[in-house]
Design a protein around this motif. Structure first.
Motif, PDB file in Angstrom:
ATOM      1  N   LEU A 150       0.843  -1.155  -0.068  1.00  0.00           N
ATOM      2  CA  LEU A 150      -0.053   0.039  -0.126  1.00  0.00           C
ATOM      3  C   LEU A 150       1.014   1.179  -0.029  1.00  0.00           C
ATOM      4  N   GLU A 151       0.412   2.346  -0.690  1.00  0.00           N
ATOM      5  CA  GLU A 151       1.147   3.576  -0.464  1.00  0.00           C
ATOM      6  C   GLU A 151       0.052   4.710  -0.479  1.00  0.00           C
ATOM      7  N   TRP A 152       0.287   5.891   0.227  1.00  0.00           N
ATOM      8  CA  TRP A 152      -0.526   6.876   0.476  1.00  0.00           C
ATOM      9  C   TRP A 152       0.181   8.117  -0.387  1.00  0.00           C
ATOM     10  N   VAL A 153      -0.498   8.798  -1.425  1.00  0.00           N
ATOM     11  CA  VAL A 153       0.114   9.708  -2.169  1.00  0.00           C
ATOM     12  C   VAL A 153      -1.064  10.781  -2.111  1.00  0.00           C
ATOM     13  N   ASP A 154      -0.939  12.025  -1.827  1.00  0.00           N
ATOM     14  CA  ASP A 154      -1.675  13.163  -1.891  1.00  0.00           C
ATOM     15  C   ASP A 154      -3.041  12.891  -1.860  1.00  0.00           C
ATOM     16  N   GLY A 155      -3.492  12.212  -0.642  1.00  0.00           N
ATOM     17  CA  GLY A 155      -4.828  11.835  -0.388  1.00  0.00           C
ATOM     18  C   GLY A 155      -5.683  10.644  -1.146  1.00  0.00           C
ATOM     19  N   VAL A 156      -4.705  10.009  -1.818  1.00  0.00           N
ATOM     20  CA  VAL A 156      -5.105   8.825  -2.577  1.00  0.00           C
ATOM     21  C   VAL A 156      -4.496   7.550  -2.125  1.00  0.00           C
ATOM     22  N   LEU A 157      -5.124   6.539  -2.054  1.00  0.00           N
ATOM     23  CA  LEU A 157      -4.672   5.038  -1.849  1.00  0.00           C
ATOM     24  C   LEU A 157      -4.097   4.319  -2.837  1.00  0.00           C
ATOM     25  N   TRP A 158      -2.966   3.936  -2.780  1.00  0.00           N
ATOM     26  CA  TRP A 158      -2.532   2.849  -3.904  1.00  0.00           C
ATOM     27  C   TRP A 158      -2.359   1.580  -3.356  1.00  0.00           C
ATOM     28  N   VAL A 159      -2.815   0.648  -4.148  1.00  0.00           N
ATOM     29  CA  VAL A 159      -2.761  -0.757  -3.639  1.00  0.00           C
ATOM     30  C   VAL A 159      -2.340  -1.896  -4.712  1.00  0.00           C
ATOM     31  N   VAL A 160      -1.277  -2.474  -4.256  1.00  0.00           N
ATOM     32  CA  VAL A 160      -0.611  -3.602  -5.407  1.00  0.00           C
ATOM     33  C   VAL A 160      -1.594  -4.858  -4.889  1.00  0.00           C
ATOM     34  N   ASP A 161      -2.388  -5.288  -6.047  1.00  0.00           N
ATOM     35  CA  ASP A 161      -3.300  -6.390  -6.119  1.00  0.00           C
ATOM     36  C   ASP A 161      -2.543  -7.752  -6.821  1.00  0.00           C
ATOM     37  N   ALA A 162      -1.987  -8.673  -6.166  1.00  0.00           N
ATOM     38  CA  ALA A 162      -1.163  -9.513  -6.866  1.00  0.00           C
ATOM     39  C   ALA A 162      -1.222 -10.926  -6.231  1.00  0.00           C
ATOM     40  N   ASN A 163      -1.049 -11.673  -7.187  1.00  0.00           N
ATOM     41  CA  ASN A 163      -1.181 -13.343  -6.683  1.00  0.00           C
ATOM     42  C   ASN A 163      -0.120 -13.987  -7.592  1.00  0.00           C
ATOM     43  N   GLY A 164       0.874 -13.402  -8.207  1.00  0.00           N
ATOM     44  CA  GLY A 164       1.797 -14.211  -8.815  1.00  0.00           C
ATOM     45  C   GLY A 164       1.543 -14.451 -10.227  1.00  0.00           C
ATOM     46  N   GLY A 165       0.550 -13.598 -10.987  1.00  0.00           N
ATOM     47  CA  GLY A 165       0.159 -14.052 -12.257  1.00  0.00           C
ATOM     48  C   GLY A 165       0.016 -12.817 -13.183  1.00  0.00           C
TER      49      GLY A 165
END
Length: 242
Positions: A150-165
């Motif tokens: 996860l990362e927080w940038v300028d009031g917005v949340l970023w999410v890495v969604d990953a299962n190795g594919g």
């Protein structure tokens, strides 16, 4: 509702070997990149130009630790067995706070300036108050619901969604309700297991747990905050928004 491709490019301008296997969560302190490895449960301070180790400290427990963030002063992370979110003094490694995660498999944290966003495999995203140690908001995880970094940038949340594919995806989401604001999808062959994510004010940093690589991404957004990735090894990245 049809997705719209946004014009513009971003490039993986550098790819580094992690100094230790299985790089997981990433954080940025203003000058240096921080990384936690689940191979030795150690947090490393890295030179972003060379990945040389500048400092290191242990996580609060010997078992699994995947999530990491740095607020410029303190380090935030999570543990699996025991399931905890922790706060360390970034200079000394002294434990300043810890509180129970609501999940059995925690794997991501992001500090938003006052509270901590937290992810776990196959679960919703939660916002937690470190002072009261309680959940203050819950939003759905995007995509296939395999949230990692996860990362927080300028009031917005970023999410890495990953299962190795090949469906591993980076999302930009509205922190108020989880609505997807942008989708950043690697296409072509599998890139391994994407994991940690950090923003240094100019570049994004992305770790790959299975390949042991750390990637630096430069953004040309054409007026949109971020619109697409194309790597120097010809693995293209595309972007859509709902």
């Amino acid at each position: 509702q049809k997705d719209m491709v946004i014009p513009g490019d971003a490039w993986v301008i550098a790819t580094y070997d992690s100094p230790v296997p299985r790089p997981a969560g990433l954080g940025w302190d203003g000058t240096s990149l921080w990384m936690v490895s689940d191979s030795d449960q150690t947090i490393y301070k890295l030179d972003p130009d060379t990945m040389a180790v500048l400092d290191s400290m242990s996580t609060p427990a010997a078992d699994w630790s995947f999530g990491l963030d740095h607020d410029g002063t303190n380090i935030w992370g999570d543990l699996d067995e025991p399931e905890l979110i922790y706060q360390l003094n970034g200079a000394t490694g002294v434990l300043m706070n810890s509180f129970a995660s609501p999940y059995e498999s925690p794997n991501g944290v992001a500090f938003d300036g006052s509270q901590v966003w937290h992810s776990a495999f196959s679960d919703d995203l939660v916002l937690m108050n470190p002072a009261t140690r309680t959940v203050t908001r819950t939003i759905p995880a995007p995509g296939h619901q395999y949230p990692r970094g996860l990362e927080w940038v300028d009031g917005v949340l970023w999410v890495v969604d990953a299962n190795g594919g090949i469906t591993d995806t980076i999302y930009r989401v509205d922190p108020s309700d989880g609505a997807v604001l942008g989708t950043y999808l690697p296409v072509g062959g599998s890139t391994g297991l994407l994991y940690g994510f950090a923003w240094d004010g100019r570049y994004f940093w992305l770790s790959n747990l299975s390949t042991g690589k750390i990637h630096q991404l430069v953004i040309d957004d054409g007026g949109i905050f971020c619109d697409g990735f194309q790597s120097s090894d010809t693995s293209a990245w595309s972007t859509t928004i709902p």
